[in-house]
Scaffold this motif. Structure first.
Motif, PDB file in Angstrom:
ATOM      1  N   ILE A 197      -8.737   7.201   5.351  1.00  0.00           N
ATOM      2  CA  ILE A 197      -8.731   5.837   4.821  1.00  0.00           C
ATOM      3  C   ILE A 197      -9.047   4.845   5.930  1.00  0.00           C
ATOM      4  O   ILE A 197      -9.841   3.918   5.769  1.00  0.00           O
ATOM      5  CB  ILE A 197      -7.351   5.522   4.193  1.00  0.00           C
ATOM      6  N   THR A 198      -8.414   5.062   7.102  1.00  0.00           N
ATOM      7  CA  THR A 198      -8.660   4.191   8.246  1.00  0.00           C
ATOM      8  C   THR A 198     -10.140   4.197   8.610  1.00  0.00           C
ATOM      9  O   THR A 198     -10.723   3.150   8.909  1.00  0.00           O
ATOM     10  CB  THR A 198      -7.825   4.651   9.458  1.00  0.00           C
TER      11      THR A 198
ATOM     12  N   ARG B 200      -6.927   7.071  -7.014  1.00  0.00           N
ATOM     13  CA  ARG B 200      -5.485   6.836  -7.115  1.00  0.00           C
ATOM     14  C   ARG B 200      -4.925   6.373  -5.774  1.00  0.00           C
ATOM     15  O   ARG B 200      -4.171   5.402  -5.695  1.00  0.00           O
ATOM     16  CB  ARG B 200      -4.814   8.143  -7.568  1.00  0.00           C
ATOM     17  N   ILE B 201      -5.310   7.067  -4.686  1.00  0.00           N
ATOM     18  CA  ILE B 201      -4.827   6.692  -3.348  1.00  0.00           C
ATOM     19  C   ILE B 201      -5.302   5.288  -2.990  1.00  0.00           C
ATOM     20  O   ILE B 201      -4.530   4.456  -2.501  1.00  0.00           O
ATOM     21  CB  ILE B 201      -5.313   7.716  -2.295  1.00  0.00           C
TER      22      ILE B 201
ATOM     23  N   GLY C   9      -0.125  -4.142  -4.052  1.00  0.00           N
ATOM     24  CA  GLY C   9       0.334  -4.370  -2.681  1.00  0.00           C
ATOM     25  C   GLY C   9      -0.578  -3.623  -1.719  1.00  0.00           C
ATOM     26  O   GLY C   9      -0.808  -2.435  -1.889  1.00  0.00           O
TER      27      GLY C   9
ATOM     28  N   GLY D  14       0.790  -1.230   0.000  1.00  0.00           N
ATOM     29  CA  GLY D  14       0.000   0.000   0.000  1.00  0.00           C
ATOM     30  C   GLY D  14       0.813   1.267   0.000  1.00  0.00           C
ATOM     31  O   GLY D  14       0.311   2.340   0.353  1.00  0.00           O
TER      32      GLY D  14
ATOM     33  N   ARG E  45     -16.090  -0.194   6.742  1.00  0.00           N
ATOM     34  CA  ARG E  45     -16.233  -1.450   5.984  1.00  0.00           C
ATOM     35  C   ARG E  45     -16.233  -2.661   6.928  1.00  0.00           C
ATOM     36  O   ARG E  45     -17.039  -3.592   6.762  1.00  0.00           O
ATOM     37  CB  ARG E  45     -15.083  -1.541   4.977  1.00  0.00           C
ATOM     38  N   ASN E  46     -15.353  -2.640   7.954  1.00  0.00           N
ATOM     39  CA  ASN E  46     -15.296  -3.756   8.895  1.00  0.00           C
ATOM     40  C   ASN E  46     -16.600  -3.881   9.668  1.00  0.00           C
ATOM     41  O   ASN E  46     -17.088  -4.983   9.919  1.00  0.00           O
ATOM     42  CB  ASN E  46     -14.126  -3.575   9.868  1.00  0.00           C
TER      43      ASN E  46
ATOM     44  N   ILE F  26      -3.146   2.830  -4.794  1.00  0.00           N
ATOM     45  CA  ILE F  26      -1.811   2.712  -4.182  1.00  0.00           C
ATOM     46  C   ILE F  26      -1.881   1.845  -2.932  1.00  0.00           C
ATOM     47  O   ILE F  26      -1.012   1.005  -2.684  1.00  0.00           O
ATOM     48  CB  ILE F  26      -1.248   4.111  -3.819  1.00  0.00           C
ATOM     49  N   LEU F  27      -2.950   2.046  -2.164  1.00  0.00           N
ATOM     50  CA  LEU F  27      -3.094   1.300  -0.910  1.00  0.00           C
ATOM     51  C   LEU F  27      -3.599  -0.119  -1.140  1.00  0.00           C
ATOM     52  O   LEU F  27      -3.711  -0.891  -0.182  1.00  0.00           O
ATOM     53  CB  LEU F  27      -4.056   2.042   0.025  1.00  0.00           C
ATOM     54  N   GLY F  28      -3.916  -0.447  -2.379  1.00  0.00           N
ATOM     55  CA  GLY F  28      -4.441  -1.781  -2.676  1.00  0.00           C
ATOM     56  C   GLY F  28      -5.864  -1.976  -2.190  1.00  0.00           C
ATOM     57  O   GLY F  28      -6.361  -3.101  -2.110  1.00  0.00           O
ATOM     58  N   LEU F  29      -6.523  -0.890  -1.840  1.00  0.00           N
ATOM     59  CA  LEU F  29      -7.858  -1.013  -1.246  1.00  0.00           C
ATOM     60  C   LEU F  29      -8.958  -1.142  -2.300  1.00  0.00           C
ATOM     61  O   LEU F  29     -10.116  -1.359  -1.958  1.00  0.00           O
ATOM     62  CB  LEU F  29      -8.141   0.170  -0.318  1.00  0.00           C
TER      63      LEU F  29
ATOM     64  N   SER G 224      -4.573   9.478   5.534  1.00  0.00           N
ATOM     65  CA  SER G 224      -4.506   8.110   6.032  1.00  0.00           C
ATOM     66  C   SER G 224      -5.550   7.863   7.116  1.00  0.00           C
ATOM     67  O   SER G 224      -6.110   6.774   7.210  1.00  0.00           O
ATOM     68  CB  SER G 224      -3.104   7.819   6.560  1.00  0.00           C
TER      69      SER G 224
ATOM     70  N   ILE H   4     -12.043   2.092   6.173  1.00  0.00           N
ATOM     71  CA  ILE H   4     -11.844   0.654   6.437  1.00  0.00           C
ATOM     72  C   ILE H   4     -12.645   0.231   7.662  1.00  0.00           C
ATOM     73  O   ILE H   4     -13.283  -0.828   7.690  1.00  0.00           O
ATOM     74  CB  ILE H   4     -10.347   0.343   6.655  1.00  0.00           C
ATOM     75  N   SER H   5     -12.642   1.109   8.683  1.00  0.00           N
ATOM     76  CA  SER H   5     -13.379   0.823   9.904  1.00  0.00           C
ATOM     77  C   SER H   5     -14.868   0.667   9.593  1.00  0.00           C
ATOM     78  O   SER H   5     -15.534  -0.257  10.101  1.00  0.00           O
ATOM     79  CB  SER H   5     -13.155   1.969  10.894  1.00  0.00           C
TER      80      SER H   5
ATOM     81  N   GLN I 130      -9.110  -3.519  -3.944  1.00  0.00           N
ATOM     82  CA  GLN I 130      -9.446  -4.943  -3.822  1.00  0.00           C
ATOM     83  C   GLN I 130     -10.346  -5.198  -2.616  1.00  0.00           C
ATOM     84  O   GLN I 130     -10.903  -6.289  -2.479  1.00  0.00           O
ATOM     85  CB  GLN I 130      -8.156  -5.772  -3.645  1.00  0.00           C
ATOM     86  N   VAL I 131     -10.467  -4.229  -1.748  1.00  0.00           N
ATOM     87  CA  VAL I 131     -11.226  -4.404  -0.511  1.00  0.00           C
ATOM     88  C   VAL I 131     -12.615  -3.776  -0.631  1.00  0.00           C
ATOM     89  O   VAL I 131     -13.614  -4.335  -0.196  1.00  0.00           O
ATOM     90  CB  VAL I 131     -10.463  -3.782   0.682  1.00  0.00           C
TER      91      VAL I 131
END
Lengths: 471, 118
Positions: free
Chosen positions: B62-63, B90-91, A369, A348, B69-70, B94-97, B59, B66-67, B99-100
């Motif tokens: 983003i957290t 784009r961010i 990643g 990431g 989403r969880n 980069i973070l691979g999110l 960040s 994700i929170s 996919q999440v």
């Protein structure tokens, strides 16, 4: 006086009335008034009496009812004469004072003392004293503040005969003085209060400043504990790093490290914990040691990041999740013509930048990643490249690529790519110095902490003058 | 502390809708998390987060995503990020999110807005 003024509005009536009134007291007036021929003189007498009253040429009345007190005392202090004004002020009758009391008897205890030690001797010496403030005791026990002026009356031979004293009522003046004194005390108290408040504020301010300085020392020490104190010297490799705190008061979450592995290889990582402050710093510390330990067990960068991911995911699944982005990798020297092999993995994290000896610059992407700590089994992507003499690899955190520029838009990865493309070729230290200056130019726009780590192979010996290869 | 973020809520055919405007950062992340936690998500529902007016996401933001989403996953629901600005896409990449989250980028300028993303 009253009769006279009554007569004023009409002279004729006044004259008749006045004549009648005057006639009762002055037989001459009546006598002359009875004759028709002397009427003119009778009017003159009446007018003179009126003027006499107006002009206050009655010395007795002036003495008795003057606006100040009069007192005559013999040389031994016995009161010989006192006017009605003073008697009224003191509440005594004339008989109670004249020939029975001395002037000093009218004074308070303190006044008596002053009279005996100062007033009387000075008066005897100078023959005159003026404006002495004293308090007289009234018949009802109250005190009358007065201003006293005394002169010694002497006979034709210069021998002192008696003392004449005027007494001015100083109650208003005393009240005024008391008011002045009270106002002054109040002003002084206010001044003292203000000074005390200022001193307290100063003390409080110093306390806050000291506390702030202490906090900044703690932050600075903790921050340093998250970063290597100095980078190791690597044969055939240059390294440079820079850490820019977002604030002296807030500990940041960026980290990096560079350390030896077996067989002349080196391990490195750089990353960014989501969030700031002590909680982020605690996680940063955990991450640094987890990665160092993971590298000892298995130096495959993908495996080290997977280990870190497992530690974060297991540890921080609650209401306060902690994630981080990171690039971790190894440097393996000993390639052809001094080349160093780089193997890295990204989770990431923004892609590394490669500054080539030929003046070009490229990203080294690790697509897909994933941010570490989110999923139990994330995708982690590896990449490899070869650093030849004159090549430098720059790792950075997103404080750099998310800084607000002065012109408004955020500094992007494309901006950074263009910046290092202009810079290349450049050694590790030159690269870090240039990006550090770039960060300085963002000023207030740099609202996140930023870490930089540059790893390079020095340019060939012929290019040793390059300051970037000096280290 | 001002957050620089405004949240509005609504409903789509598949579940609740949260629209984020302004900066989703370390100042506003807590507010966003609390808003997601306050939603009573049902199994099978889709929480749609409209990011079309998102100005900035760091960040901490983003957290918070994700929170959210969880939380949704814990309730058996899922999260879709819709009308995501290019910079945030784009961010997230980069973070691979990507996919999440289900990430639907913002429509190209000029095309009609798409309120029903799924």
């Amino acid at each position: 006086m009253c009769g006279t003024s009554d007569g004023d509005p009409d002279l004729d009536t006044g004259i008749v009335t006045g004549t009648t009134g005057a006639g009762t007291g002055t037989s001459v007036g009546i006598g002359t008034g009875s004759g028709s021929g002397t009427g003119e003189e009778s009017v003159d007498d009446a007018e003179r009496a009126q003027f006499s009253a107006l002009l206050e040429d009655s010395a007795e009345d002036l003495y008795e009812h003057a606006p100040c007190g009069y007192l005559s005392t013999l040389l031994d202090g016995q009161i010989a004469k006192v006017n009605a004004t003073l008697l009224a002020w003191l509440g005594y009758t004339r008989a109670q004072l004249v020939g029975r009391r001395r002037f000093a008897d009218l004074l308070t205890v303190g006044g008596k003392l002053y009279h005996e030690t100062h007033f009387a001797p000075l008066l005897a010496m100078q023959g005159r004293l003026s404006g002495i403030a004293l308090e007289l005791k009234c018949a009802d026990g109250s005190r009358l503040p007065v201003l006293v002026t005394s002169v010694v009356k002497t006979g034709t031979d210069g021998e002192p005969l008696l003392i004449r004293t005027t007494v001015f009522d100083a109650r208003d003046r005393r009240a005024y003085e008391k008011e002045l004194l009270r106002a002054r005390k109040q002003a002084e108290q206010a001044g003292e209060d203000a000074e005390q408040a200022r001193a307290e504020a100063e003390t409080a301010h110093q306390g806050v400043e000291a506390e702030r300085a202490r906090l900044q020392r703690v932050v600075s020490i903790l921050q340093k504990s998250l970063l290597p104190p100095e980078l190791p010297r690597m044969p055939g490799l240059d390294a440079a790093a820079y850490y820019h705190p977002a604030s002296v008061d807030v500990i940041g979450g960026d980290f990096y490290d560079l350390f030896p592995l077996d067989k002349g290889r080196w391990g490195f990582f750089l990353g960014d914990v989501c969030g700031k402050g002590p909680e982020a710093a605690a996680v940063t510390s955990l991450i640094r040691y987890t990665l160092r330990a993971a590298f000892l067990v298995d130096s495959d960068p993908v495996h080290t990041l997977a280990t870190l991911n497992a530690a974060l995911h297991e540890r921080f699944t609650g209401s306060d999740p902690r994630y981080c982005t990171a690039i971790a990798g190894t440097l393996t020297p000993g390639g052809e013509a001094g080349a160093v092999t780089v193997g890295l993995a990204g989770g990431g994290h923004p892609p590394a930048l490669l500054l080539r000896a030929d003046g070009t610059a490229d990203f080294l992407p690790t697509p897909g990643g994933m941010l570490l700590g989110v999923l139990a089994d994330p995708q982690l992507t590896s990449a490899t490249t070869l650093l030849r003499p004159g090549d430098t690899m720059l790792l950075y955190t997103d404080g750099l690529t998310e800084a607000r520029t002065r012109s408004g838009p955020r500094y992007s990865e494309e901006d950074l790519h263009a910046f290092v493309a202009d810079l290349a070729p450049a050694g590790a230290q030159t690269t870090v110095d240039a990006v550090q200056r770039l960060l300085g130019g963002f000023g207030e726009g740099l609202d996140d902490d930023t870490a930089l780590l540059a790893l390079g192979v020095p340019a060939a010996r012929t290019a040793a003058a390059n300051p970037g290869a000096a280290r | 502390m001002t957050t620089g973020m405004t949240l509005s809520s609504g409903q789509t055919a598949t579940g609740p809708l949260l629209s984020v405007a302004g900066d989703l950062d370390h100042r506003s992340a807590g507010v966003f998390r609390a808003a997601v936690n306050a939603l009573a998500l049902l199994p099978g529902q889709l929480l749609t987060v409209d990011l079309s007016a998102l100005a900035f996401c760091d960040s901490s933001g983003i957290t918070a995503l994700i929170s959210g989403r969880n939380n949704a996953r814990a309730a058996g629901a899922d999260v879709a990020l819709v009308r995501v600005p290019p910079s945030t896409v784009r961010i997230l990449r980069i973070l691979g999110l990507d996919q999440v989250f289900r990430v639907d980028p913002a429509p190209a300028p000029g095309s009609a807005p798409d309120p029903d993303p799924v």
